[in-house]
Design an enzyme around this catalytic site. Structure first.
Site, PDB file in Angstrom:
ATOM      1  N   LYS A 171       1.108  -1.601   0.085  1.00  0.00           N
ATOM      2  CA  LYS A 171       0.127   0.000  -0.057  1.00  0.00           C
ATOM      3  C   LYS A 171       0.988   0.910  -0.019  1.00  0.00           C
ATOM      4  O   LYS A 171       1.114   1.546   0.600  1.00  0.00           O
ATOM      5  CB  LYS A 171      -1.363   0.072   1.285  1.00  0.00           C
ATOM      6  N   GLY A 224       6.708   5.481   8.081  1.00  0.00           N
ATOM      7  CA  GLY A 224       6.232   6.581   7.964  1.00  0.00           C
ATOM      8  C   GLY A 224       5.841   7.434   9.171  1.00  0.00           C
ATOM      9  O   GLY A 224       7.466   7.222  10.217  1.00  0.00           O
ATOM     10  N   SER A 225       5.191   7.699   9.512  1.00  0.00           N
ATOM     11  CA  SER A 225       4.914   8.759  10.939  1.00  0.00           C
ATOM     12  C   SER A 225       4.511   8.191  11.810  1.00  0.00           C
ATOM     13  O   SER A 225       4.586   6.173  12.151  1.00  0.00           O
ATOM     14  CB  SER A 225       3.959   9.797  11.060  1.00  0.00           C
ATOM     15  N   GLY A 229       2.417   4.535  12.774  1.00  0.00           N
ATOM     16  CA  GLY A 229       3.290   3.377  12.983  1.00  0.00           C
ATOM     17  C   GLY A 229       3.141   2.660  14.448  1.00  0.00           C
ATOM     18  O   GLY A 229       2.979   1.531  14.223  1.00  0.00           O
ATOM     19  N   GLU A 246       9.509   1.805  10.979  1.00  0.00           N
ATOM     20  CA  GLU A 246      11.040   3.201  10.484  1.00  0.00           C
ATOM     21  C   GLU A 246      10.139   4.251  10.477  1.00  0.00           C
ATOM     22  O   GLU A 246       9.655   4.832   9.471  1.00  0.00           O
ATOM     23  CB  GLU A 246      11.125   2.376   8.746  1.00  0.00           C
ATOM     24  N   CYS A 280      13.911  10.481   6.533  1.00  0.00           N
ATOM     25  CA  CYS A 280      13.521   9.614   6.977  1.00  0.00           C
ATOM     26  C   CYS A 280      15.065  10.329   8.447  1.00  0.00           C
ATOM     27  O   CYS A 280      14.829  11.096   9.509  1.00  0.00           O
ATOM     28  CB  CYS A 280      12.959   8.796   7.953  1.00  0.00           C
ATOM     29  N   GLU A 379      10.303  16.185  15.256  1.00  0.00           N
ATOM     30  CA  GLU A 379      10.635  15.899  12.948  1.00  0.00           C
ATOM     31  C   GLU A 379       9.615  16.670  12.837  1.00  0.00           C
ATOM     32  O   GLU A 379       8.422  17.262  12.260  1.00  0.00           O
ATOM     33  CB  GLU A 379       9.431  14.736  12.703  1.00  0.00           C
TER      34      GLU A 379
END
Ligand code: NAP
Ligand code: MG
Length: 477
Positions: A171, A224-225, A229, A246, A280, A379
Protein backbone atom coordinates in the site's frame (compact mmCIF):
# COMPACT_ATOMS: atom_id res chain seq x y z
CA UNK A 1 -5.27 7.66 -14.35
CA UNK A 2 -3.75 4.54 -12.79
CA UNK A 3 -5.20 1.34 -11.36
CA UNK A 4 -4.23 -1.18 -8.69
CA UNK A 5 -1.94 -4.01 -9.70
CA UNK A 6 -3.37 -7.26 -8.34
CA UNK A 7 -2.57 -10.80 -9.46
CA UNK A 8 -0.54 -9.65 -12.46
CA UNK A 9 -3.26 -7.35 -13.80
CA UNK A 10 -4.23 -3.70 -13.63
CA UNK A 11 -7.67 -3.36 -12.09
CA UNK A 12 -9.99 -0.55 -11.07
CA UNK A 13 -10.79 -2.41 -7.86
CA UNK A 14 -14.10 -3.41 -6.28
CA UNK A 15 -15.68 0.03 -6.14
CA UNK A 16 -14.08 1.80 -9.10
CA UNK A 17 -13.70 4.85 -6.85
CA UNK A 18 -10.81 7.17 -7.74
CA UNK A 19 -9.08 10.13 -6.16
CA UNK A 20 -6.96 13.00 -7.48
CA UNK A 21 -3.21 13.23 -6.95
CA UNK A 22 -1.64 16.67 -7.21
CA UNK A 23 1.74 17.63 -8.65
CA UNK A 24 3.52 19.32 -5.72
CA UNK A 25 5.31 21.80 -7.99
CA UNK A 26 2.06 23.20 -9.42
CA UNK A 27 -0.67 22.18 -6.98
CA UNK A 28 -2.66 21.00 -9.99
CA UNK A 29 -4.07 17.54 -10.66
CA UNK A 30 -1.30 15.26 -11.90
CA UNK A 31 -3.27 12.04 -12.22
CA UNK A 32 -6.03 10.03 -10.55
CA UNK A 33 -5.49 6.81 -8.63
CA UNK A 34 -7.75 3.95 -7.64
CA UNK A 35 -9.07 4.13 -4.09
CA UNK A 36 -8.59 0.69 -2.60
CA UNK A 37 -10.68 -0.71 0.25
CA UNK A 38 -10.61 -3.80 2.46
CA UNK A 39 -12.01 -6.01 -0.32
CA UNK A 40 -9.22 -4.97 -2.70
CA UNK A 41 -6.65 -5.69 0.01
CA UNK A 42 -8.24 -9.09 0.55
CA UNK A 43 -8.03 -9.82 -3.19
CA UNK A 44 -4.35 -8.82 -3.17
CA UNK A 45 -3.51 -10.95 -0.12
CA UNK A 46 -5.28 -13.96 -1.67
CA UNK A 47 -3.39 -13.45 -4.95
CA UNK A 48 -0.11 -13.24 -3.05
CA UNK A 49 -0.93 -16.40 -1.10
CA UNK A 50 -1.73 -18.26 -4.32
CA UNK A 51 1.56 -17.08 -5.85
CA UNK A 52 3.45 -18.19 -2.75
CA UNK A 53 1.84 -21.62 -2.85
CA UNK A 54 2.16 -21.77 -6.64
CA UNK A 55 4.52 -20.47 -9.31
CA UNK A 56 6.45 -17.95 -7.17
CA UNK A 57 6.93 -20.28 -4.21
CA UNK A 58 8.18 -23.09 -6.44
CA UNK A 59 11.10 -21.09 -7.84
CA UNK A 60 14.56 -21.89 -6.53
CA UNK A 61 16.43 -19.15 -4.72
CA UNK A 62 18.69 -18.74 -7.77
CA UNK A 63 15.68 -18.36 -10.07
CA UNK A 64 14.16 -15.73 -7.77
CA UNK A 65 17.48 -13.91 -7.67
CA UNK A 66 17.70 -13.90 -11.46
CA UNK A 67 14.20 -12.41 -11.79
CA UNK A 68 15.04 -9.72 -9.23
CA UNK A 69 18.27 -8.91 -11.06
CA UNK A 70 16.34 -8.72 -14.33
CA UNK A 71 13.94 -6.23 -12.80
CA UNK A 72 16.97 -4.16 -11.75
CA UNK A 73 18.10 -4.11 -15.39
CA UNK A 74 14.59 -3.07 -16.45
CA UNK A 75 14.80 -0.18 -13.98
CA UNK A 76 18.00 0.97 -15.68
CA UNK A 77 16.46 0.45 -19.14
CA UNK A 78 13.58 2.75 -18.09
CA UNK A 79 15.80 5.12 -16.14
CA UNK A 80 14.75 8.44 -17.68
CA UNK A 81 11.07 7.55 -17.70
CA UNK A 82 11.10 6.49 -14.03
CA UNK A 83 13.14 9.51 -12.93
CA UNK A 84 10.76 11.93 -14.65
CA UNK A 85 7.71 10.14 -13.23
CA UNK A 86 9.20 10.22 -9.71
CA UNK A 87 10.14 13.91 -10.05
CA UNK A 88 6.68 14.98 -11.23
CA UNK A 89 4.85 12.84 -8.67
CA UNK A 90 6.89 14.03 -5.67
CA UNK A 91 8.07 17.45 -6.92
CA UNK A 92 11.70 16.59 -6.23
CA UNK A 93 14.51 18.09 -8.34
CA UNK A 94 15.48 15.94 -11.34
CA UNK A 95 18.98 15.28 -9.99
CA UNK A 96 17.47 13.85 -6.79
CA UNK A 97 14.97 11.75 -8.76
CA UNK A 98 17.81 10.31 -10.86
CA UNK A 99 19.82 9.50 -7.73
CA UNK A 100 16.72 7.76 -6.34
CA UNK A 101 16.20 5.58 -9.42
CA UNK A 102 19.89 4.69 -9.37
CA UNK A 103 19.55 3.65 -5.71
CA UNK A 104 16.35 1.76 -6.54
CA UNK A 105 18.23 -0.29 -9.15
CA UNK A 106 20.96 -1.03 -6.60
CA UNK A 107 18.42 -2.79 -4.34
CA UNK A 108 17.59 -5.20 -7.16
CA UNK A 109 21.28 -5.78 -7.89
CA UNK A 110 22.16 -6.36 -4.24
CA UNK A 111 19.24 -8.60 -3.30
CA UNK A 112 19.15 -10.36 -6.67
CA UNK A 113 22.68 -11.50 -5.90
CA UNK A 114 21.86 -12.26 -2.27
CA UNK A 115 18.75 -14.42 -2.84
CA UNK A 116 20.71 -17.69 -3.08
CA UNK A 117 23.18 -16.80 -0.33
CA UNK A 118 20.89 -17.09 2.68
CA UNK A 119 22.40 -20.26 4.07
CA UNK A 120 21.28 -21.89 7.26
CA UNK A 121 23.71 -23.60 9.61
CA UNK A 122 24.34 -26.87 11.39
CA UNK A 123 24.48 -27.00 15.19
CA UNK A 124 26.70 -29.67 16.79
CA UNK A 125 24.40 -31.30 19.36
CA UNK A 126 24.12 -34.59 21.28
CA UNK A 127 25.49 -37.82 19.87
CA UNK A 128 22.95 -39.40 17.54
CA UNK A 129 21.40 -36.06 16.52
CA UNK A 130 21.69 -33.76 13.51
CA UNK A 131 20.44 -30.20 13.81
CA UNK A 132 19.78 -27.86 10.90
CA UNK A 133 18.82 -24.21 11.35
CA UNK A 134 17.06 -22.89 8.25
CA UNK A 135 15.46 -19.60 7.23
CA UNK A 136 12.02 -19.79 5.64
CA UNK A 137 9.81 -17.07 4.13
CA UNK A 138 6.72 -15.90 6.03
CA UNK A 139 4.56 -16.43 2.96
CA UNK A 140 2.86 -13.08 2.37
CA UNK A 141 4.39 -9.86 3.67
CA UNK A 142 2.64 -6.48 3.89
CA UNK A 143 4.34 -3.16 3.09
CA UNK A 144 3.01 0.33 3.86
CA UNK A 145 5.22 3.11 2.52
CA UNK A 146 5.46 6.92 2.51
CA UNK A 147 5.78 9.49 -0.27
CA UNK A 148 9.26 10.86 0.25
CA UNK A 149 11.29 8.27 -1.71
CA UNK A 150 8.69 6.01 -3.37
CA UNK A 151 11.00 4.13 -5.76
CA UNK A 152 13.78 3.72 -3.23
CA UNK A 153 11.28 2.55 -0.61
CA UNK A 154 9.99 -0.07 -3.01
CA UNK A 155 13.56 -1.34 -3.30
CA UNK A 156 14.28 -1.12 0.41
CA UNK A 157 11.10 -2.74 1.70
CA UNK A 158 9.85 -5.12 -1.00
CA UNK A 159 13.00 -6.45 -2.64
CA UNK A 160 14.57 -8.24 0.38
CA UNK A 161 11.14 -9.73 1.14
CA UNK A 162 10.94 -11.06 -2.41
CA UNK A 163 14.54 -12.31 -2.31
CA UNK A 164 13.61 -14.40 0.75
CA UNK A 165 10.75 -15.92 -1.23
CA UNK A 166 7.77 -14.01 0.15
CA UNK A 167 4.97 -12.73 -2.06
CA UNK A 168 4.21 -9.08 -1.30
CA UNK A 169 1.29 -6.68 -0.97
CA UNK A 170 2.14 -2.97 -1.04
CA UNK A 171 0.00 0.00 0.00
CA UNK A 172 2.06 2.98 -1.21
CA UNK A 173 1.33 6.57 -0.13
CA UNK A 174 -1.67 8.14 -1.85
CA UNK A 175 0.41 11.27 -2.58
CA UNK A 176 3.06 9.45 -4.63
CA UNK A 177 2.56 5.91 -5.90
CA UNK A 178 3.27 6.14 -9.64
CA UNK A 179 6.75 4.58 -9.73
CA UNK A 180 5.64 1.70 -7.47
CA UNK A 181 2.83 0.88 -9.91
CA UNK A 182 5.21 1.12 -12.85
CA UNK A 183 7.73 -1.18 -11.12
CA UNK A 184 5.00 -3.77 -10.53
CA UNK A 185 4.12 -3.74 -14.25
CA UNK A 186 7.80 -4.00 -15.22
CA UNK A 187 8.13 -6.96 -12.83
CA UNK A 188 5.36 -8.72 -14.70
CA UNK A 189 7.03 -7.95 -18.03
CA UNK A 190 10.37 -9.47 -16.96
CA UNK A 191 8.61 -12.66 -15.83
CA UNK A 192 7.50 -12.39 -12.20
CA UNK A 193 4.59 -14.80 -11.73
CA UNK A 194 1.13 -13.29 -11.21
CA UNK A 195 0.49 -12.40 -7.58
CA UNK A 196 4.16 -12.23 -6.50
CA UNK A 197 3.93 -8.42 -6.34
CA UNK A 198 0.61 -6.66 -5.67
CA UNK A 199 0.02 -2.94 -5.26
CA UNK A 200 -3.22 -1.52 -3.86
CA UNK A 201 -3.40 2.27 -3.92
CA UNK A 202 -5.63 4.49 -1.82
CA UNK A 203 -6.05 5.99 1.61
CA UNK A 204 -4.10 4.94 4.66
CA UNK A 205 -7.05 4.66 7.01
CA UNK A 206 -8.85 2.41 4.52
CA UNK A 207 -6.45 0.34 2.43
CA UNK A 208 -3.50 0.74 4.81
CA UNK A 209 -5.52 -0.14 7.91
CA UNK A 210 -7.04 -3.15 6.13
CA UNK A 211 -3.60 -4.42 5.15
CA UNK A 212 -2.09 -4.04 8.63
CA UNK A 213 -5.06 -5.89 10.16
CA UNK A 214 -5.26 -8.67 7.57
CA UNK A 215 -4.83 -12.12 9.14
CA UNK A 216 -3.25 -13.42 5.92
CA UNK A 217 -0.15 -11.25 6.39
CA UNK A 218 2.84 -12.99 7.98
CA UNK A 219 4.95 -9.89 8.53
CA UNK A 220 4.53 -6.12 8.12
CA UNK A 221 7.06 -3.53 7.01
CA UNK A 222 6.00 0.08 7.72
CA UNK A 223 7.71 3.40 7.01
CA UNK A 224 6.03 6.67 7.94
CA UNK A 225 5.01 8.69 10.98
CA UNK A 226 5.31 7.49 14.61
CA UNK A 227 1.56 8.00 15.11
CA UNK A 228 0.54 5.72 12.23
CA UNK A 229 3.41 3.32 12.99
CA UNK A 230 1.96 2.75 16.45
CA UNK A 231 -1.49 2.06 14.98
CA UNK A 232 0.02 -0.42 12.51
CA UNK A 233 1.88 -2.20 15.30
CA UNK A 234 -1.32 -2.46 17.37
CA UNK A 235 -3.19 -3.87 14.36
CA UNK A 236 -0.41 -6.41 13.78
CA UNK A 237 -0.45 -7.41 17.45
CA UNK A 238 -4.10 -8.50 17.12
CA UNK A 239 -2.88 -11.20 14.70
CA UNK A 240 0.40 -11.90 16.58
CA UNK A 241 2.26 -10.57 13.56
CA UNK A 242 5.68 -8.92 13.89
CA UNK A 243 6.57 -5.68 12.13
CA UNK A 244 9.44 -3.37 11.37
CA UNK A 245 8.76 0.33 11.91
CA UNK A 246 10.86 3.06 10.32
CA UNK A 247 9.51 6.30 11.75
CA UNK A 248 11.94 9.12 11.11
CA UNK A 249 14.19 11.04 13.45
CA UNK A 250 15.75 14.20 14.77
CA UNK A 251 19.28 13.23 13.85
CA UNK A 252 22.22 15.18 15.31
CA UNK A 253 25.35 16.25 13.44
CA UNK A 254 27.94 16.81 16.19
CA UNK A 255 30.82 19.14 15.32
CA UNK A 256 33.77 19.37 17.73
CA UNK A 257 36.21 22.28 17.75
CA UNK A 258 38.96 20.22 16.05
CA UNK A 259 36.70 19.30 13.08
CA UNK A 260 37.69 19.92 9.48
CA UNK A 261 35.30 22.84 9.03
CA UNK A 262 35.70 23.09 5.26
CA UNK A 263 34.78 19.43 4.85
CA UNK A 264 31.93 19.54 7.37
CA UNK A 265 30.02 22.65 6.25
CA UNK A 266 28.72 21.45 2.85
CA UNK A 267 27.83 18.03 4.23
CA UNK A 268 26.01 19.50 7.25
CA UNK A 269 23.90 21.54 4.80
CA UNK A 270 23.25 18.70 2.37
CA UNK A 271 22.19 16.40 5.21
CA UNK A 272 19.16 18.60 5.92
CA UNK A 273 18.46 20.05 2.49
CA UNK A 274 18.43 16.79 0.51
CA UNK A 275 14.93 15.98 -0.72
CA UNK A 276 13.76 19.29 0.76
CA UNK A 277 14.27 17.94 4.27
CA UNK A 278 11.73 15.18 3.71
CA UNK A 279 14.13 12.43 4.68
CA UNK A 280 13.75 10.16 7.72
CA UNK A 281 17.50 10.32 8.28
CA UNK A 282 17.80 14.10 7.70
CA UNK A 283 20.48 15.72 9.87
CA UNK A 284 18.01 18.20 11.33
CA UNK A 285 20.05 19.28 14.37
CA UNK A 286 23.61 20.62 14.21
CA UNK A 287 25.45 20.57 17.55
CA UNK A 288 28.57 22.74 17.50
CA UNK A 289 31.23 23.12 20.21
CA UNK A 290 31.16 26.62 21.68
CA UNK A 291 34.70 27.61 20.62
CA UNK A 292 33.89 27.33 16.91
CA UNK A 293 30.11 27.90 17.05
CA UNK A 294 30.13 31.43 15.56
CA UNK A 295 32.71 30.67 12.87
CA UNK A 296 31.05 27.38 11.90
CA UNK A 297 27.50 28.74 11.79
CA UNK A 298 28.63 31.71 9.72
CA UNK A 299 29.99 29.29 7.13
CA UNK A 300 26.77 27.22 7.21
CA UNK A 301 24.74 30.43 6.90
CA UNK A 302 26.73 31.36 3.77
CA UNK A 303 25.62 28.12 2.15
CA UNK A 304 22.02 28.32 3.42
CA UNK A 305 21.62 31.82 1.99
CA UNK A 306 22.44 30.44 -1.47
CA UNK A 307 19.79 27.70 -1.35
CA UNK A 308 16.98 27.88 -3.90
CA UNK A 309 13.74 25.91 -4.09
CA UNK A 310 12.21 25.30 -7.53
CA UNK A 311 10.39 22.89 -9.79
CA UNK A 312 11.82 19.49 -10.79
CA UNK A 313 12.84 20.93 -14.17
CA UNK A 314 14.66 23.89 -12.57
CA UNK A 315 16.68 21.24 -10.72
CA UNK A 316 17.79 23.47 -7.82
CA UNK A 317 18.76 22.59 -4.24
CA UNK A 318 15.18 21.95 -3.08
CA UNK A 319 11.81 21.22 -4.59
CA UNK A 320 8.39 21.91 -3.10
CA UNK A 321 7.23 19.77 -0.16
CA UNK A 322 4.72 17.06 -0.94
CA UNK A 323 1.38 18.78 -0.23
CA UNK A 324 -0.38 21.73 1.37
CA UNK A 325 -0.61 19.93 4.71
CA UNK A 326 3.17 19.41 4.87
CA UNK A 327 3.76 23.00 3.82
CA UNK A 328 1.48 24.15 6.64
CA UNK A 329 3.30 21.88 9.06
CA UNK A 330 6.76 23.16 8.09
CA UNK A 331 5.51 26.75 8.12
CA UNK A 332 4.07 26.31 11.62
CA UNK A 333 7.51 25.30 12.94
CA UNK A 334 9.10 28.32 11.28
CA UNK A 335 6.40 30.76 12.43
CA UNK A 336 6.43 29.50 16.03
CA UNK A 337 10.23 29.70 16.21
CA UNK A 338 10.19 33.26 14.88
CA UNK A 339 7.42 34.27 17.31
CA UNK A 340 9.44 32.77 20.17
CA UNK A 341 12.34 35.04 19.16
CA UNK A 342 14.69 32.25 18.10
CA UNK A 343 17.28 33.92 15.83
CA UNK A 344 17.10 33.18 12.10
CA UNK A 345 20.75 32.78 11.07
CA UNK A 346 20.02 32.48 7.36
CA UNK A 347 17.29 31.81 4.83
CA UNK A 348 17.33 30.44 1.31
CA UNK A 349 14.84 31.53 -1.31
CA UNK A 350 11.99 30.26 -3.41
CA UNK A 351 13.15 30.72 -7.01
CA UNK A 352 11.56 33.31 -9.29
CA UNK A 353 8.95 31.92 -11.64
CA UNK A 354 7.75 28.88 -9.67
CA UNK A 355 4.03 28.16 -10.19
CA UNK A 356 1.81 30.00 -7.70
CA UNK A 357 0.03 26.83 -6.63
CA UNK A 358 3.25 24.89 -5.80
CA UNK A 359 3.92 23.82 -2.20
CA UNK A 360 7.19 25.69 -1.73
CA UNK A 361 8.79 26.58 1.59
CA UNK A 362 11.85 28.71 2.35
CA UNK A 363 14.86 26.79 3.71
CA UNK A 364 15.57 28.27 7.16
CA UNK A 365 18.45 28.01 9.63
CA UNK A 366 17.72 28.77 13.31
CA UNK A 367 20.14 29.11 16.20
CA UNK A 368 20.95 29.02 18.96
CA UNK A 369 17.76 27.07 19.64
CA UNK A 370 16.78 26.79 23.34
CA UNK A 371 16.93 23.28 24.79
CA UNK A 372 13.55 21.59 24.94
CA UNK A 373 12.14 23.70 22.10
CA UNK A 374 9.91 22.02 19.49
CA UNK A 375 12.70 22.46 16.96
CA UNK A 376 14.89 20.25 19.14
CA UNK A 377 12.29 17.62 19.92
CA UNK A 378 9.99 17.22 16.89
CA UNK A 379 10.62 16.12 13.34
CA UNK A 380 9.84 19.00 10.94
CA UNK A 381 10.24 17.00 7.72
CA UNK A 382 11.24 20.12 5.81
CA UNK A 383 14.38 22.17 5.06
CA UNK A 384 14.72 23.60 8.57
CA UNK A 385 18.00 23.21 10.45
CA UNK A 386 18.30 23.90 14.20
CA UNK A 387 21.70 24.76 15.72
CA UNK A 388 22.79 24.15 19.32
CA UNK A 389 26.09 25.12 20.93
CA UNK A 390 27.61 22.62 23.40
CA UNK A 391 30.45 22.81 25.90
CA UNK A 392 32.27 19.46 26.01
CA UNK A 393 31.99 15.78 25.05
CA UNK A 394 29.55 14.97 27.86
CA UNK A 395 27.31 17.87 26.91
CA UNK A 396 27.47 16.83 23.25
CA UNK A 397 26.33 13.29 24.03
CA UNK A 398 23.63 14.47 26.44
CA UNK A 399 22.28 16.91 23.84
CA UNK A 400 22.49 14.37 21.01
CA UNK A 401 20.53 11.85 23.10
CA UNK A 402 17.94 14.36 24.37
CA UNK A 403 15.11 13.42 21.97
CA UNK A 404 12.79 10.43 21.83
CA UNK A 405 14.28 9.51 18.43
CA UNK A 406 17.43 7.58 17.56
CA UNK A 407 18.04 7.01 13.85
CA UNK A 408 21.30 8.51 12.52
CA UNK A 409 24.09 10.67 13.95
CA UNK A 410 27.38 12.09 12.77
CA UNK A 411 30.49 13.05 14.69
CA UNK A 412 33.01 15.48 13.27
CA UNK A 413 36.38 15.40 15.04
CA UNK A 414 39.98 14.49 14.23
CA UNK A 415 40.45 12.85 17.66
CA UNK A 416 40.35 9.06 17.16
CA UNK A 417 39.44 8.27 20.76
CA UNK A 418 36.58 10.76 20.69
CA UNK A 419 35.33 9.36 17.36
CA UNK A 420 34.95 5.98 19.05
CA UNK A 421 33.59 7.16 22.42
CA UNK A 422 30.91 9.33 20.88
CA UNK A 423 29.93 6.73 18.25
CA UNK A 424 29.43 4.17 21.01
CA UNK A 425 27.34 6.39 23.30
CA UNK A 426 25.14 8.22 20.82
CA UNK A 427 21.66 6.73 20.47
CA UNK A 428 21.32 5.91 16.76
CA UNK A 429 21.09 2.99 14.36
CA UNK A 430 23.79 4.47 12.12
CA UNK A 431 26.70 6.74 13.04
CA UNK A 432 28.90 8.49 10.51
CA UNK A 433 32.38 9.69 11.48
CA UNK A 434 33.46 12.77 9.50
CA UNK A 435 30.67 12.31 6.96
CA UNK A 436 26.92 11.93 6.66
CA UNK A 437 24.62 9.79 4.56
CA UNK A 438 25.71 7.00 2.33
CA UNK A 439 24.43 7.70 -1.17
CA UNK A 440 21.79 5.02 -0.83
CA UNK A 441 23.94 2.73 1.31
CA UNK A 442 22.07 -0.41 0.26
CA UNK A 443 24.75 -2.57 1.92
CA UNK A 444 24.53 -0.84 5.32
CA UNK A 445 22.10 -2.03 8.02
CA UNK A 446 19.71 0.83 8.80
CA UNK A 447 16.97 1.48 11.34
CA UNK A 448 16.16 3.18 14.60
CA UNK A 449 15.53 2.92 18.30
CA UNK A 450 12.79 4.51 20.40
CA UNK A 451 10.42 6.75 18.47
CA UNK A 452 12.46 6.12 15.30
CA UNK A 453 11.07 2.59 15.31
CA UNK A 454 12.59 -0.88 15.36
CA UNK A 455 13.85 -3.56 13.04
CA UNK A 456 16.60 -3.22 10.47
CA UNK A 457 16.47 -2.65 6.73
CA UNK A 458 19.17 -2.72 4.02
CA UNK A 459 22.16 -5.06 3.92
CA UNK A 460 22.01 -8.80 4.52
CA UNK A 461 20.29 -8.24 7.87
CA UNK A 462 17.07 -7.24 6.05
CA UNK A 463 16.77 -10.74 4.62
CA UNK A 464 16.57 -12.14 8.15
CA UNK A 465 13.77 -9.68 8.97
CA UNK A 466 11.64 -11.26 6.26
CA UNK A 467 12.36 -14.83 7.33
CA UNK A 468 11.33 -17.25 10.06
CA UNK A 469 14.13 -19.26 11.59
CA UNK A 470 13.32 -22.96 11.96
CA UNK A 471 15.44 -25.46 13.92
CA UNK A 472 15.12 -29.04 12.67
CA UNK A 473 16.32 -31.60 15.22
CA UNK A 474 16.82 -35.10 13.84
CA UNK A 475 17.39 -37.99 16.30
CA UNK A 476 18.78 -40.79 14.23
CA UNK A 477 20.96 -42.76 16.63
P1 NAP B 1 1.85 8.63 7.43
O1 NAP B 1 0.49 9.16 7.54
O2 NAP B 1 2.43 7.86 8.55
O3 NAP B 1 1.89 7.76 6.08
C1 NAP B 1 2.70 6.65 5.84
C2 NAP B 1 1.89 5.55 5.17
O4 NAP B 1 0.93 5.03 6.10
C3 NAP B 1 1.08 6.03 3.97
O5 NAP B 1 1.04 5.01 2.99
C4 NAP B 1 -0.27 6.25 4.59
O6 NAP B 1 -1.33 6.26 3.67
C5 NAP B 1 -0.36 5.07 5.52
N1 NAP B 1 -1.38 5.21 6.57
C6 NAP B 1 -1.97 6.33 7.03
N2 NAP B 1 -2.87 6.03 7.99
C7 NAP B 1 -2.85 4.69 8.14
C8 NAP B 1 -3.55 3.78 8.97
N3 NAP B 1 -4.45 4.19 9.85
N4 NAP B 1 -3.26 2.46 8.88
C9 NAP B 1 -2.34 2.01 8.00
N5 NAP B 1 -1.67 2.84 7.16
C10 NAP B 1 -1.90 4.16 7.23
O7 NAP B 1 2.86 9.78 7.09
P2 NAP B 1 2.48 11.12 6.31
O8 NAP B 1 1.13 11.63 6.62
O9 NAP B 1 2.72 10.82 4.92
O10 NAP B 1 3.57 12.12 6.92
C11 NAP B 1 3.39 12.65 8.22
C12 NAP B 1 4.72 12.74 8.95
O11 NAP B 1 5.32 11.46 9.01
C13 NAP B 1 5.77 13.59 8.27
O12 NAP B 1 5.64 14.93 8.57
C14 NAP B 1 7.04 13.01 8.82
O13 NAP B 1 7.35 13.55 10.07
C15 NAP B 1 6.72 11.55 8.98
N6 NAP B 1 7.21 10.75 7.83
C16 NAP B 1 8.28 9.97 8.03
C17 NAP B 1 8.79 9.23 6.97
C18 NAP B 1 9.97 8.36 7.13
O14 NAP B 1 10.66 8.09 6.16
N7 NAP B 1 10.22 7.82 8.30
C19 NAP B 1 8.21 9.30 5.73
C20 NAP B 1 7.08 10.10 5.55
C21 NAP B 1 6.61 10.80 6.62
P3 NAP B 1 -1.73 7.61 2.91
O15 NAP B 1 -0.82 8.70 3.35
O16 NAP B 1 -1.53 7.23 1.52
O17 NAP B 1 -3.14 7.86 3.24
MG1 MG C 1 -0.84 10.46 5.39
Amino acid sequence: MTQHFINGRQTAGRTGETMAVLAPATGEEFTRIACGNAADIDDAVKAARAAYEGAWGKLTAAERGRLIARLGLAVLDHFDELALLEARDTGKPMAQAKADIEACARYFEFYGGAADKVHGHIVPFLNGYSVNVVHEPYGVTGHILPWNYPAQMFGRSLVPALAMGNAVVLKPAEEACQTALRLAVLASEVGFPDGAINVVTGRGHEAGAALSAHPGIGFMSFTGSPEVGKMVQIACAENYVACTLELGGKSPQIVFDDADVDAAVPIVCKAIVQNTGQTCSAGSRVLVQQGIYDEFMEAVAGQFAKLRAGTPEMDLDCGPVINAKQRGRVQSFVDQAREAGIPVIAEGQIAQGVPNGGFFVTPTLFGPVPRGNRLEQEEVFGPVLAAFPFSDEEDAIRTANSTAYGLVASVWTKDGGRQQRVSKRVRAGQVFINGYGAGGGIELPFGGTGKSGHGREKGFIALEEFAVTKTIVHKHG
